[in-house]
Each structure stands twice: as structure tokens, then as C-alpha cells.
Design a protein around this motif. Sequence first.
Motif, PDB file in Angstrom:
ATOM      1  N   THR A  77       0.860  -1.118   0.005  1.00  0.00           N
ATOM      2  CA  THR A  77      -0.004   0.002   0.100  1.00  0.00           C
ATOM      3  C   THR A  77       0.914   1.269  -0.004  1.00  0.00           C
ATOM      4  OG1 THR A  77      -1.753  -1.116   1.014  1.00  0.00           O
ATOM      5  CG2 THR A  77      -1.753   1.173   1.338  1.00  0.00           C
ATOM      6  N   ALA A  78       1.973   1.219   0.733  1.00  0.00           N
ATOM      7  CA  ALA A  78       2.930   2.258   0.748  1.00  0.00           C
ATOM      8  C   ALA A  78       3.529   2.620  -0.646  1.00  0.00           C
ATOM      9  CB  ALA A  78       3.906   2.094   1.959  1.00  0.00           C
ATOM     10  N   LEU A  79       4.118   1.443  -1.165  1.00  0.00           N
ATOM     11  CA  LEU A  79       4.769   1.527  -2.418  1.00  0.00           C
ATOM     12  C   LEU A  79       3.821   2.072  -3.456  1.00  0.00           C
ATOM     13  CD1 LEU A  79       6.883  -1.761  -2.597  1.00  0.00           C
ATOM     14  CD2 LEU A  79       7.634   0.555  -2.466  1.00  0.00           C
ATOM     15  N   VAL A  80       2.384   1.538  -3.367  1.00  0.00           N
ATOM     16  CA  VAL A  80       1.293   2.366  -4.475  1.00  0.00           C
ATOM     17  C   VAL A  80       1.229   3.641  -4.364  1.00  0.00           C
ATOM     18  CG1 VAL A  80      -1.090   1.954  -4.936  1.00  0.00           C
ATOM     19  CG2 VAL A  80       0.171   0.046  -4.699  1.00  0.00           C
ATOM     20  N   PHE A  81       1.243   4.119  -2.997  1.00  0.00           N
ATOM     21  CA  PHE A  81       0.859   5.463  -2.752  1.00  0.00           C
ATOM     22  C   PHE A  81       2.229   6.298  -3.323  1.00  0.00           C
ATOM     23  CE2 PHE A  81       0.230   9.597  -0.391  1.00  0.00           C
ATOM     24  CZ  PHE A  81      -0.857   9.739  -0.991  1.00  0.00           C
ATOM     25  N   VAL A  82       3.371   5.754  -2.867  1.00  0.00           N
ATOM     26  CA  VAL A  82       4.578   6.394  -3.431  1.00  0.00           C
ATOM     27  C   VAL A  82       4.757   6.346  -4.900  1.00  0.00           C
ATOM     28  CG1 VAL A  82       7.016   6.195  -3.505  1.00  0.00           C
ATOM     29  CG2 VAL A  82       5.997   6.024  -1.270  1.00  0.00           C
ATOM     30  N   LEU A  83       4.293   5.555  -5.594  1.00  0.00           N
ATOM     31  CA  LEU A  83       4.263   5.237  -7.033  1.00  0.00           C
ATOM     32  C   LEU A  83       3.435   6.257  -7.762  1.00  0.00           C
ATOM     33  CD1 LEU A  83       5.210   3.962  -9.666  1.00  0.00           C
ATOM     34  CD2 LEU A  83       3.214   2.437  -9.527  1.00  0.00           C
ATOM     35  N   GLY A  84       2.285   6.473  -6.787  1.00  0.00           N
ATOM     36  CA  GLY A  84       1.170   7.471  -7.377  1.00  0.00           C
ATOM     37  C   GLY A  84       1.797   8.934  -7.174  1.00  0.00           C
ATOM     38  N   LEU A  85       2.494   9.171  -6.072  1.00  0.00           N
ATOM     39  CA  LEU A  85       3.074  10.477  -5.795  1.00  0.00           C
ATOM     40  C   LEU A  85       4.053  10.661  -6.984  1.00  0.00           C
ATOM     41  CD1 LEU A  85       3.549  10.645  -1.945  1.00  0.00           C
ATOM     42  CD2 LEU A  85       1.995  12.134  -3.398  1.00  0.00           C
ATOM     43  N   PHE A  86       4.920   9.732  -7.245  1.00  0.00           N
ATOM     44  CA  PHE A  86       6.100   9.783  -8.371  1.00  0.00           C
ATOM     45  C   PHE A  86       5.463  10.127  -9.663  1.00  0.00           C
ATOM     46  CE2 PHE A  86       8.265   7.360 -11.684  1.00  0.00           C
ATOM     47  CZ  PHE A  86       9.552   8.038 -11.420  1.00  0.00           C
ATOM     48  N   LEU A  87       4.257   9.416 -10.081  1.00  0.00           N
ATOM     49  CA  LEU A  87       3.627   9.758 -10.927  1.00  0.00           C
ATOM     50  C   LEU A  87       3.172  11.176 -11.070  1.00  0.00           C
ATOM     51  CD1 LEU A  87       2.194   6.381 -12.172  1.00  0.00           C
ATOM     52  CD2 LEU A  87       4.197   7.318 -13.226  1.00  0.00           C
ATOM     53  N   ALA A  88       2.573  11.414 -10.024  1.00  0.00           N
ATOM     54  CA  ALA A  88       1.708  12.756 -10.034  1.00  0.00           C
ATOM     55  C   ALA A  88       2.943  13.983 -10.164  1.00  0.00           C
ATOM     56  CB  ALA A  88       1.189  12.774  -8.629  1.00  0.00           C
ATOM     57  N   VAL A  89       4.149  13.812  -9.562  1.00  0.00           N
ATOM     58  CA  VAL A  89       4.854  14.862  -9.721  1.00  0.00           C
ATOM     59  C   VAL A  89       5.182  14.998 -11.325  1.00  0.00           C
ATOM     60  CG1 VAL A  89       7.471  15.438  -9.198  1.00  0.00           C
ATOM     61  CG2 VAL A  89       5.982  14.371  -7.540  1.00  0.00           C
ATOM     62  N   ILE A  90       5.567  13.952 -11.891  1.00  0.00           N
ATOM     63  CA  ILE A  90       5.818  13.873 -13.275  1.00  0.00           C
ATOM     64  C   ILE A  90       4.761  14.568 -14.311  1.00  0.00           C
ATOM     65  CG2 ILE A  90       6.625  12.635 -15.440  1.00  0.00           C
ATOM     66  CD1 ILE A  90       8.796  12.960 -13.329  1.00  0.00           C
ATOM     67  N   THR A  91       3.655  13.970 -14.052  1.00  0.00           N
ATOM     68  CA  THR A  91       2.523  14.007 -15.000  1.00  0.00           C
ATOM     69  C   THR A  91       1.983  15.607 -14.497  1.00  0.00           C
ATOM     70  OG1 THR A  91       0.834  13.093 -13.507  1.00  0.00           O
ATOM     71  CG2 THR A  91       2.076  11.904 -15.340  1.00  0.00           C
ATOM     72  N   PHE A  92       2.076  15.985 -13.390  1.00  0.00           N
ATOM     73  CA  PHE A  92       1.526  17.256 -13.220  1.00  0.00           C
ATOM     74  C   PHE A  92       2.007  18.368 -14.091  1.00  0.00           C
ATOM     75  CE2 PHE A  92       1.555  21.515 -11.093  1.00  0.00           C
ATOM     76  CZ  PHE A  92       0.057  21.503 -10.631  1.00  0.00           C
ATOM     77  N   THR A  93       3.313  18.273 -14.270  1.00  0.00           N
ATOM     78  CA  THR A  93       3.879  19.429 -15.077  1.00  0.00           C
ATOM     79  C   THR A  93       3.649  19.201 -16.565  1.00  0.00           C
ATOM     80  OG1 THR A  93       5.921  19.344 -13.664  1.00  0.00           O
ATOM     81  CG2 THR A  93       6.231  20.152 -15.774  1.00  0.00           C
ATOM     82  N   ALA A  94       3.413  17.528 -16.946  1.00  0.00           N
ATOM     83  CA  ALA A  94       3.054  17.686 -18.097  1.00  0.00           C
ATOM     84  C   ALA A  94       1.795  18.002 -18.589  1.00  0.00           C
ATOM     85  CB  ALA A  94       3.125  16.138 -18.853  1.00  0.00           C
ATOM     86  N   VAL A  95       0.687  17.635 -17.693  1.00  0.00           N
ATOM     87  CA  VAL A  95      -0.750  18.043 -17.934  1.00  0.00           C
ATOM     88  C   VAL A  95      -0.874  19.714 -17.931  1.00  0.00           C
ATOM     89  CG1 VAL A  95      -2.963  18.078 -16.975  1.00  0.00           C
ATOM     90  CG2 VAL A  95      -1.409  15.928 -17.111  1.00  0.00           C
ATOM     91  N   THR A  96       0.025  20.129 -16.843  1.00  0.00           N
ATOM     92  CA  THR A  96      -0.341  21.614 -16.468  1.00  0.00           C
ATOM     93  C   THR A  96       0.286  22.534 -17.745  1.00  0.00           C
ATOM     94  OG1 THR A  96       0.077  21.474 -14.323  1.00  0.00           O
ATOM     95  CG2 THR A  96       0.524  23.558 -14.956  1.00  0.00           C
ATOM     96  N   LEU A  97       1.385  21.900 -18.412  1.00  0.00           N
ATOM     97  CA  LEU A  97       2.003  22.674 -19.410  1.00  0.00           C
ATOM     98  C   LEU A  97       1.027  22.729 -20.615  1.00  0.00           C
ATOM     99  CD1 LEU A  97       5.741  21.642 -19.183  1.00  0.00           C
ATOM    100  CD2 LEU A  97       4.892  23.920 -18.986  1.00  0.00           C
ATOM    101  N   LEU A  98       0.347  21.291 -20.823  1.00  0.00           N
ATOM    102  CA  LEU A  98      -0.623  21.072 -21.965  1.00  0.00           C
ATOM    103  C   LEU A  98      -1.805  22.096 -21.912  1.00  0.00           C
ATOM    104  CD1 LEU A  98      -0.962  19.817 -24.594  1.00  0.00           C
ATOM    105  CD2 LEU A  98      -2.212  17.740 -23.157  1.00  0.00           C
ATOM    106  N   VAL A  99      -2.191  22.108 -20.685  1.00  0.00           N
ATOM    107  CA  VAL A  99      -3.314  22.904 -20.323  1.00  0.00           C
ATOM    108  C   VAL A  99      -3.037  24.425 -20.638  1.00  0.00           C
ATOM    109  CG1 VAL A  99      -4.946  24.017 -18.701  1.00  0.00           C
ATOM    110  CG2 VAL A  99      -4.491  21.446 -18.688  1.00  0.00           C
ATOM    111  N   GLY A 100      -1.897  24.783 -20.041  1.00  0.00           N
ATOM    112  CA  GLY A 100      -1.267  26.102 -19.991  1.00  0.00           C
ATOM    113  C   GLY A 100      -0.451  26.526 -20.981  1.00  0.00           C
ATOM    114  N   GLN A 101      -0.383  25.859 -22.320  1.00  0.00           N
ATOM    115  CA  GLN A 101       0.543  26.163 -23.439  1.00  0.00           C
ATOM    116  C   GLN A 101       0.473  27.411 -23.721  1.00  0.00           C
ATOM    117  OE1 GLN A 101       2.534  23.873 -24.935  1.00  0.00           O
ATOM    118  NE2 GLN A 101       3.043  25.396 -26.779  1.00  0.00           N
ATOM    119  N   PRO A 102      -0.488  28.206 -24.112  1.00  0.00           N
ATOM    120  CA  PRO A 102      -0.435  29.452 -24.718  1.00  0.00           C
ATOM    121  C   PRO A 102       0.031  30.360 -23.671  1.00  0.00           C
ATOM    122  CG  PRO A 102      -2.684  28.569 -24.938  1.00  0.00           C
ATOM    123  CD  PRO A 102      -1.914  27.581 -24.254  1.00  0.00           C
ATOM    124  N   PHE A 103      -0.183  30.047 -22.219  1.00  0.00           N
ATOM    125  CA  PHE A 103       0.094  30.964 -20.947  1.00  0.00           C
ATOM    126  C   PHE A 103       1.785  31.028 -20.970  1.00  0.00           C
ATOM    127  CE2 PHE A 103      -4.201  29.951 -20.117  1.00  0.00           C
ATOM    128  CZ  PHE A 103      -4.787  30.879 -19.494  1.00  0.00           C
TER     129      PHE A 103
END
Length: 265
Positions: A77-103
Motif C-alpha cells: 500500500t505504501a509503495l502504491v501511494f509512493v508510485l502514485g506520488l512519483f507519477l503525480a510529480v511527473i504528470t502534473f507538469t506535463a498536464v499543466t504545461l498542456l493546459v497552459g501552453q498559450p500561457f
Amino acid sequence: MNDLGAGFGYLLKGQRWVARHGRWFGFGLLPGLITLVVYAGALVGLGYGADDFVAWATPFADDWSSPWLGLLRTTLTALVFVLGLFLAVITFTAVTLLVGQPFYDSLSEEVERSEGGEVPESGLPLWRELWISARDSVRILLRVALFGIALFACGFIPVVGQTVVPALGFCVSGYFLAQELTGVALQRRGLPLKKQLGLLRGRLPLVLGFGVPLALSFLVPFVAVFLMPGAVAGATLLARDLVDPARGFPATGTGGIAAPQERAV
């Protein structure tokens, strides 16, 4: 070590730049706020559902005696949550940049304009830039997923899984965060993803000095939103160091700028 410090310096320079340009700081907050709401809900859901998921995925352990059943499922359970955080850190930037491309593209252009010299332009319509950004983000996320699976598996190795693996995870996070952020300025220069990654690998300590502290700070709730405008500004300054600012070509040894046909794909 010098490059590590210089990379961190670019992160600080970017934050100072947006602090001096308050209007652009506010402008750059909007995409992050939108993405944060979505990600906060996803992480809360993961926090509540991780133990149920692990129980569903490990039916073979239902008959195990105590303490082995609890130890296995608590660890997973701890590893699943850590993996989720790991993916969130990476994908947050990707998704934010995609949403905010013009900005962020406008912010990055303003940073380059304030530094003097010609501001590179892709010459592509917005829909094409969004398509390239989305395609490259998927490619990066696939790479991240492969690293994440490998690190997840290595997490079961005694001692190494609790020491080396987390450190490697943050290095991987920092590297790909730097790629996503510098990609705003490098894409305008017509560099395809392969050449962008080549530039970053050529200055790996510099890139990690920028990306790893940012990845660590992104773990603190809400910090990612407020650091994103400065992170884009700092990454733009970093990208200028990775290329020849006089011509917009990659520095010696990176293989040259993309040909016109590469820019359009």
C-alpha cells in the motif's frame, strides 16, 4: 558540482524573474490551479483506495498468518501511494504545461525578450504546437512509466529499496521535469524530442541541479502551483544555456538544429 549549483541557480533566477514581474506570475498561476484541483482529488482517492486495491491484487495472501499478511499489504500500500506520488510529480507538469501552453509560451517568450536578443518563434499554428506538446508528453510519460515500474520492483530489495531507490526516483523525476519545462523554449526553436533529450543528457548535472530540487518541492501541497511560473522562467533561461543564443542552434556536439521538415512533425 559546479553544474549542480548552476542548475539550482537557474531555478532561483526563474523565481526571482516572476517576483519582479508580478503580472506574469499571476498569469502563470491559472493553469496550475486548474490542474491542482484535479490532481488533489485523484490523490485523495488513491489514499482511500490503495489498501483496497492491494487487497484485491493479492488474494493469494488472504490465508497468511499474522504478521506476514499485514506486513505485505502495508508495504505494498505504501509503495502504491509512493508510485502514485512519483507519477503525480511527473504528470502534473506535463498536464499543466498542456493546459497552459498559450500561457507558458507567452511567459517564456517574455523571459527571452527581457534577456535581449531575438526571440525564437516556431512559426506553427497553435493547434500544431498543442499536438506536438501532447505527443511528446505521452512519449515522456511512457518513459517515466518504465522507470517507475523498474523502481517499484527494486523497492522490494532490502536496504537498497529504502535508500537508493528513492534517490534514483527523485533523479528520474528531476530529469523529466526539466525536460518538460525546457521543452517550452526548445520546441519554439524547432528541436524535436530526441534532440531535446540529447541536449539534457549532455549537461546532466546541470539538469539535475535544476530538476531534482523542483521535484522535491513539488511534493509539498500547493507549492507546485506557485513555483510553476518561476519554473518555466528558469527553464527558459536554462534552455538558453543549452543552445547557442546567437543562432538558436544546439551547442557543439548535439547534432545541429532540426531540419524544417522535423519541426513540422
